[in-house]
Design a protein around this motif. Sequence first.
Motif, PDB file in Angstrom:
ATOM      1  N   TRP A  10       5.485   1.463 -41.180  1.00  0.00           N
ATOM      2  CA  TRP A  10       5.908   0.069 -41.230  1.00  0.00           C
ATOM      3  C   TRP A  10       7.122  -0.084 -42.143  1.00  0.00           C
ATOM      4  CZ3 TRP A  10       3.766  -3.275 -37.883  1.00  0.00           C
ATOM      5  CH2 TRP A  10       2.520  -2.964 -37.347  1.00  0.00           C
ATOM      6  N   HIS A  14       9.581  -3.330 -43.720  1.00  0.00           N
ATOM      7  CA  HIS A  14       9.860  -4.751 -43.876  1.00  0.00           C
ATOM      8  C   HIS A  14      11.293  -4.918 -44.397  1.00  0.00           C
ATOM      9  CE1 HIS A  14       5.453  -5.650 -43.762  1.00  0.00           C
ATOM     10  NE2 HIS A  14       5.393  -4.448 -44.305  1.00  0.00           N
ATOM     11  N   TYR A  21      14.070 -12.249 -41.548  1.00  0.00           N
ATOM     12  CA  TYR A  21      12.983 -11.308 -41.824  1.00  0.00           C
ATOM     13  C   TYR A  21      12.712 -10.493 -40.567  1.00  0.00           C
ATOM     14  CZ  TYR A  21       8.314  -9.399 -42.447  1.00  0.00           C
ATOM     15  OH  TYR A  21       7.245  -8.543 -42.495  1.00  0.00           O
ATOM     16  N   LEU A  62      10.325  -6.996 -39.039  1.00  0.00           N
ATOM     17  CA  LEU A  62       9.227  -6.049 -39.237  1.00  0.00           C
ATOM     18  C   LEU A  62       9.354  -4.957 -38.190  1.00  0.00           C
ATOM     19  CD1 LEU A  62       6.573  -5.207 -40.611  1.00  0.00           C
ATOM     20  CD2 LEU A  62       5.368  -6.681 -38.959  1.00  0.00           C
TER      21      LEU A  62
END
Length: 335
Positions: free
Chosen positions: A156, A158, A182, A184
């Motif tokens: 992952w 971010h 933002y 992800l």
Amino acid sequence: MLSRTLLCLAVVSASTPLLADTVWLKNGDKLSGKIILFDGGKLLVQTEYAGAVPIEWSKVKTLESDQHLLVKQDAYTGEVAKSLQPAEDGKVTLANGDAPKTVELASIQQMLKPKPVVEDLVWKGNIDAALDYQRADKDTDDYDIDFKTTARHGRWRHTAEGEYNREFQDDVVTTDNWRGEYSLDRFLTDKWFWQGRLVYKRDKVEDLSRQRTVGTGPGYQFWDDELGAFSLGSLLNRTDYEFTDGSKENFYSVAMKWDYNRYLIGKKVEFFTNGEVGKPLSGVAEYALDSEIGLRYKVTDWASLNLKAERNIIEGTDDADLDKTRYTAGFGVTW
């Protein structure tokens, strides 16, 4: 007797070399310094005489370190070695007390300093600020601040970024806008990832007062290490426009996004560029471009000077047309 003991200790101290990591190369050379990171096929060693030196992992014969290092042989799990001991060609021994383990160098995917809470967390970012005061026929005050930070844990990643711009000419506001984003990423392999993203822009001066974009799509990470990173992503976006007269438009688009940075001159200078170019699937606009390019010069380990050029273009209907170029110089911090 005491003086003789002190003399012996002094001789031993003078003749004992300072503890340092050592890398033996296949061509017979040896490099001493401090291992900073291994990732993306590059081993970065900090030396006193040449700064940060990148070494191709395929050229390493074996190595030695007295540091605690997280050694990862796959994308999910890793082992914290209390030290690294040299072994036969193409191997290294992970020393963990009673059970040392010798592994192939080719099997190691990453080495980094373990973190106290999340061992494989890698966090980096920067904040840049710029001020410009001009006193002439038209007095101009210009303020700009932006940030970007990335945190990766396992598969992952971010990423959060934002910027704020404000400009006055003779006490009249000519620029007043901000943007937040933002994203992800979920890595499907070591290189391929799938991204979800949300962007919001607000402009209090231009006719196009608000932009909201939600997108998703695949991307490819060419490299990401201590010397820089480069990724490309393709997105299917839904964008909503809101104008100062209250009218609204929305459309779907396809876009290509890039993010590139590279450190030069022993990591003193960073060249970077990022942005996105998109093509709407309807007739609201022909294309849109939002990009920046610049340089950062590290004054200290955390402080930097920066030069940037930003370009924002929306080519299409009369209401949506926008063409702006902005140049800034300022001070920032990096980590």
